[in-house]
Scaffold this motif. Structure first.
Motif, PDB file in Angstrom:
ATOM      1  N   SER A  39      -8.649   0.280   3.273  1.00 37.16           N
ATOM      2  CA  SER A  39      -8.234   0.834   1.978  1.00 37.16           C
ATOM      3  C   SER A  39      -7.991   2.340   2.022  1.00 37.16           C
ATOM      4  O   SER A  39      -7.552   2.910   1.040  1.00 37.16           O
ATOM      5  CB  SER A  39      -9.235   0.521   0.861  1.00 37.16           C
ATOM      6  OG  SER A  39      -9.284  -0.863   0.614  1.00 37.16           O
ATOM      7  N   CYS A  43      -5.010  -1.542   6.175  1.00 36.73           N
ATOM      8  CA  CYS A  43      -5.474  -2.758   5.503  1.00 36.73           C
ATOM      9  C   CYS A  43      -6.597  -3.386   6.315  1.00 36.73           C
ATOM     10  O   CYS A  43      -6.691  -3.195   7.530  1.00 36.73           O
ATOM     11  CB  CYS A  43      -4.325  -3.762   5.381  1.00 36.73           C
ATOM     12  SG  CYS A  43      -2.904  -3.157   4.442  1.00 36.73           S
ATOM     13  N   PRO A 335      -9.017   1.626  -3.613  1.00 37.79           N
ATOM     14  CA  PRO A 335      -7.910   0.842  -4.157  1.00 37.79           C
ATOM     15  C   PRO A 335      -7.524  -0.300  -3.224  1.00 37.79           C
ATOM     16  O   PRO A 335      -7.934  -0.346  -2.059  1.00 37.79           O
ATOM     17  CB  PRO A 335      -6.784   1.875  -4.268  1.00 37.79           C
ATOM     18  CG  PRO A 335      -7.076   2.842  -3.156  1.00 37.79           C
ATOM     19  CD  PRO A 335      -8.572   2.925  -3.061  1.00 37.79           C
ATOM     20  N   SER A 336      -6.696  -1.221  -3.721  1.00 38.46           N
ATOM     21  CA  SER A 336      -6.253  -2.356  -2.906  1.00 38.46           C
ATOM     22  C   SER A 336      -5.157  -1.964  -1.924  1.00 38.46           C
ATOM     23  O   SER A 336      -4.934  -2.658  -0.932  1.00 38.46           O
ATOM     24  CB  SER A 336      -5.760  -3.489  -3.814  1.00 38.46           C
ATOM     25  OG  SER A 336      -4.720  -3.029  -4.663  1.00 38.46           O
ATOM     26  N   THR A 337      -4.475  -0.863  -2.195  1.00 36.20           N
ATOM     27  CA  THR A 337      -3.445  -0.360  -1.285  1.00 36.20           C
ATOM     28  C   THR A 337      -3.986   0.857  -0.557  1.00 36.20           C
ATOM     29  O   THR A 337      -4.454   1.802  -1.199  1.00 36.20           O
ATOM     30  CB  THR A 337      -2.175   0.034  -2.059  1.00 36.20           C
ATOM     31  OG1 THR A 337      -1.693  -1.100  -2.773  1.00 36.20           O
ATOM     32  CG2 THR A 337      -1.095   0.542  -1.115  1.00 36.20           C
ATOM     33  N   SER A 342       0.174   4.628   0.390  1.00 35.61           N
ATOM     34  CA  SER A 342       0.535   5.016  -0.975  1.00 35.61           C
ATOM     35  C   SER A 342       1.116   6.421  -1.013  1.00 35.61           C
ATOM     36  O   SER A 342       2.130   6.677  -1.669  1.00 35.61           O
ATOM     37  CB  SER A 342      -0.698   4.951  -1.883  1.00 35.61           C
ATOM     38  OG  SER A 342      -1.226   3.647  -1.946  1.00 35.61           O
ATOM     39  N   ALA A 350      -0.679   3.824  -7.412  1.00 36.68           N
ATOM     40  CA  ALA A 350      -1.598   3.005  -6.614  1.00 36.68           C
ATOM     41  C   ALA A 350      -3.052   3.465  -6.743  1.00 36.68           C
ATOM     42  O   ALA A 350      -3.970   2.698  -6.471  1.00 36.68           O
ATOM     43  CB  ALA A 350      -1.181   3.019  -5.145  1.00 36.68           C
ATOM     44  N   CYS A 502      -0.488  -5.002   3.196  1.00 34.33           N
ATOM     45  CA  CYS A 502      -1.281  -5.487   2.077  1.00 34.33           C
ATOM     46  C   CYS A 502      -0.949  -4.634   0.865  1.00 34.33           C
ATOM     47  O   CYS A 502      -0.328  -3.570   0.970  1.00 34.33           O
ATOM     48  CB  CYS A 502      -2.788  -5.419   2.392  1.00 34.33           C
ATOM     49  SG  CYS A 502      -3.409  -3.734   2.622  1.00 34.33           S
ATOM     50  N   GLY A 503      -1.365  -5.097  -0.307  1.00 34.04           N
ATOM     51  CA  GLY A 503      -1.181  -4.321  -1.536  1.00 34.04           C
ATOM     52  C   GLY A 503       0.271  -3.964  -1.778  1.00 34.04           C
ATOM     53  O   GLY A 503       1.192  -4.705  -1.430  1.00 34.04           O
ATOM     54  N   LEU A 504       0.489  -2.801  -2.347  1.00 31.90           N
ATOM     55  CA  LEU A 504       1.846  -2.375  -2.725  1.00 31.90           C
ATOM     56  C   LEU A 504       2.700  -1.988  -1.521  1.00 31.90           C
ATOM     57  O   LEU A 504       3.918  -1.864  -1.663  1.00 31.90           O
ATOM     58  CB  LEU A 504       1.754  -1.191  -3.690  1.00 31.90           C
ATOM     59  CG  LEU A 504       1.038  -1.462  -5.020  1.00 31.90           C
ATOM     60  CD1 LEU A 504       0.927  -0.183  -5.841  1.00 31.90           C
ATOM     61  CD2 LEU A 504       1.759  -2.548  -5.822  1.00 31.90           C
ATOM     62  N   THR A 505       2.072  -1.788  -0.366  1.00 36.40           N
ATOM     63  CA  THR A 505       2.832  -1.440   0.833  1.00 36.40           C
ATOM     64  C   THR A 505       3.173  -2.652   1.672  1.00 36.40           C
ATOM     65  O   THR A 505       3.774  -2.533   2.741  1.00 36.40           O
ATOM     66  CB  THR A 505       2.053  -0.433   1.698  1.00 36.40           C
ATOM     67  OG1 THR A 505       0.764  -0.964   1.990  1.00 36.40           O
ATOM     68  CG2 THR A 505       1.912   0.897   0.974  1.00 36.40           C
ATOM     69  N   GLY A 506       2.798  -3.837   1.210  1.00 34.64           N
ATOM     70  CA  GLY A 506       2.988  -5.043   2.026  1.00 34.64           C
ATOM     71  C   GLY A 506       4.441  -5.322   2.360  1.00 34.64           C
ATOM     72  O   GLY A 506       4.743  -5.893   3.406  1.00 34.64           O
TER      73      GLY A 506
END
Length: 510
Positions: A39, A43, A335-337, A342, A350, A502-506
């Motif tokens: 995180s 990831c 965060p998840s990203t 981010s 993010a 993962c997340g918004l960068t997946g």
């Protein structure tokens, strides 16, 4: 170049496996995603996945790696990482052989249950570990030195091939041995002593220090040392190596192994009592050792001035009724990203774009008593630092929620070494800067703050990336005791897709 592959495991299918932090290792050469912090720089590695860490080895020393997702270090995901000097180069000291001692602690409760307890309301403390381990080996409900104990503990009887049997250090008389000692403990601060022998400290966190002699050595989670041991005692005897708990009231028995002189049989137990750890709350003993560490002559010196000062108040707080640790009244959540992706791709939604405060209300806050208002909040904002500037960080310890309780906290910085400029009692004040050691401060990556005291650090933000700075006590980090620094992320080159899948960068193309 070197590579490291995460070891196999058997987690629950829906649970992310891990990320591997090369703790104590400087990753300065364009690979911040190889820092291994889930995180933050990458990831988490999912079940069935493989992630290969590649990085340039730029400095010899004693290091270790560990899992950095949840409390996986407490579950045993760690190992040693030793970097030898380059061909044609020599260490600034002589030795005839070496041993590696990786210290850790062990609970009989699994880490998932521990995480649930730490995150519960009402709060359930996980208690003290059942064993101290040396290279993954330890004993429970028996002791090799039972006859010296007042407790009703049985004598350990080993053939030597049991998984829990201690690893004996076999030595020859009149030689010099290098002991590489690192602590990956989840909770315990430790003290190591060898009966009848003194040690000379020569390395700390991968940096050479002015050699100095000690009878015993304090080591906190995240730290590593090299000491030189001269085998100049009676060779017909064996000698205890003893490791005990410091900084907390010990409820975990000593870890013991044996220094075995050739040709004496390793099964011959020492006839004297093992060294006794100094009283757990003898902080003067700990401070005396810590303040004896100075950089080796000729080492890199710190810049004379700082561009920015960040003072971090370490407190135990409540967030919506849950017990947490907070820094400047913010308990860190991730965060998840990952931050690295981010920031690199400008995904401003993010995480919280508001920077945490550089200071606390030092004029009105009483560090010697529980806070009048113990409530704080969650946050995932980061400190953005101008690239190539000099930053001072002052770690300020305080009273916890309970009266007359202030704990030891070893703080570890990823991606950098820092100079330890000084320690002090009570509340840090501007005039304390006059006491800073700018002549020969040690370069470290882990530094301790003592109860009701402060520790001052200085580093240069010259490593593009996003870096964790946190208490290396596993439950404390899990409960929010950390911050995140970002510097020069625009200078980071192409990031491997696997690091940010993962997340918004997946779906981002790197």
């Amino acid at each position: 170049m070197a590579s490291f592959q995460a070891p196999p495991s058997e987690p629950k299918p829906e649970t992310p496996l891990s990320s591997i932090s090369l703790t104590s290792f400087i990753l300065k050469l364009g690979t911040p995603w190889a820092d291994g912090t889930a995180s933050i720089s990458q990831c988490a590695i999912n079940p069935g996945e493989t992630f290969v860490y590649r990085f340039k080895v730029d400095r010899p020393g004693t290091y270790f790696y560990h899992g950095h997702y949840g409390m996986q270090r407490s579950a045993g995901l760690y190992g040693s990482l030793i970097v030898d000097v380059a061909d044609g180069e020599k260490e600034p000291f002589h030795y005839d052989g070496e041993f590696n001692l990786l210290l850790s602690d062990w609970w009989h409760q699994n880490v998932h249950d521990q995480e649930v307890s730490l995150s519960s309301n009402p709060f359930r403390w996980i208690g003290e570990p059942q064993s101290i381990l040396i290279n993954g080996r330890g004993q429970f409900n028996c002791s090799m030195a039972a006859k010296f104990s007042n407790a009703t503990v049985s004598q350990c009887k080993f053939r030597g091939n049991e998984q829990c049997a201690p690893q004996i250090l076999h030595v020859r008389p009149n030689k010099i041995y290098r002991l590489r000692i690192a602590s990956s403990t989840a909770l315990a601060s430790l003290n190591l002593a060898i009966a009848g022998h003194k040690m000379v400290v020569v390395e700390a966190d991968g940096n050479y220090v002015q050699p100095f002699e000690v009878n015993d050595l304090d080591i906190y989670s995240g730290e590593s040392y090299s000491v030189l041991l001269r085998t100049d005692q009676i060779p017909s005897k064996n000698y205890w190596i003893s490791i005990g708990v410091r900084g907390r009231e010990p409820k975990t028995p000593q870890a013991l192994t044996i220094l075995n002189y050739f040709p004496t049989s390793a099964s011959k137990l020492p006839t004297s009592q093992p060294p006794i750890t100094p009283p757990w709350n003898d902080y003067n003993h700990s401070k005396a050792f810590t303040k004896s560490i100075f950089a080796l002559m000729g080492s890199l010196k710190p810049p004379k001035n700082h561009d920015r000062r960040i003072i971090l108040l370490n407190t135990q707080t409540k967030v919506n009724g849950f017990t947490k640790w907070s820094i400047n009244n913010i308990s860190l959540t991730l965060p998840s990203t990952p931050y690295l992706g981010s920031i690199k791709f400008g995904l401003n939604h993010a995480f919280d774009q508001k920077s945490p405060p550089d200071n606390y209300d030092s004029k009105n806050y009483d560090i010697f008593n529980p806070a009048l208002n113990p409530n704080s909040s969650y946050g995932n904002g980061i400190y953005t630092i101008n690239f190539n500037t000099t930053v001072d960080v002052v770690l300020q310890n305080a009273n916890a929620l309970a009266k007359d309780v202030s704990e030891i906290h070893p703080w570890h910085l990823h991606g950098h070494d820092f100079w330890v400029l000084g320690y002090g009692e009570g509340k840090f004040r501007d005039e304390d800067e006059k006491k800073f050691n700018l002549k020969n401060p040690p370069l470290r990556n882990t530094a301790v703050i003592f109860p009701y005291g402060w520790t001052a650090l200085r580093f240069v933000a010259d490593n593009p990336g996003v870096w964790a700075f946190h208490c290396h006590i596993e439950p404390h980090l899990h409960m929010g005791m950390g911050v995140v620094f970002a510097e020069g992320v625009h200078r980071v080159g192409q990031i491997p897709k696997a690091a940010l899948a993962c997340g918004l960068t997946g779906n981002k193309q790197n």
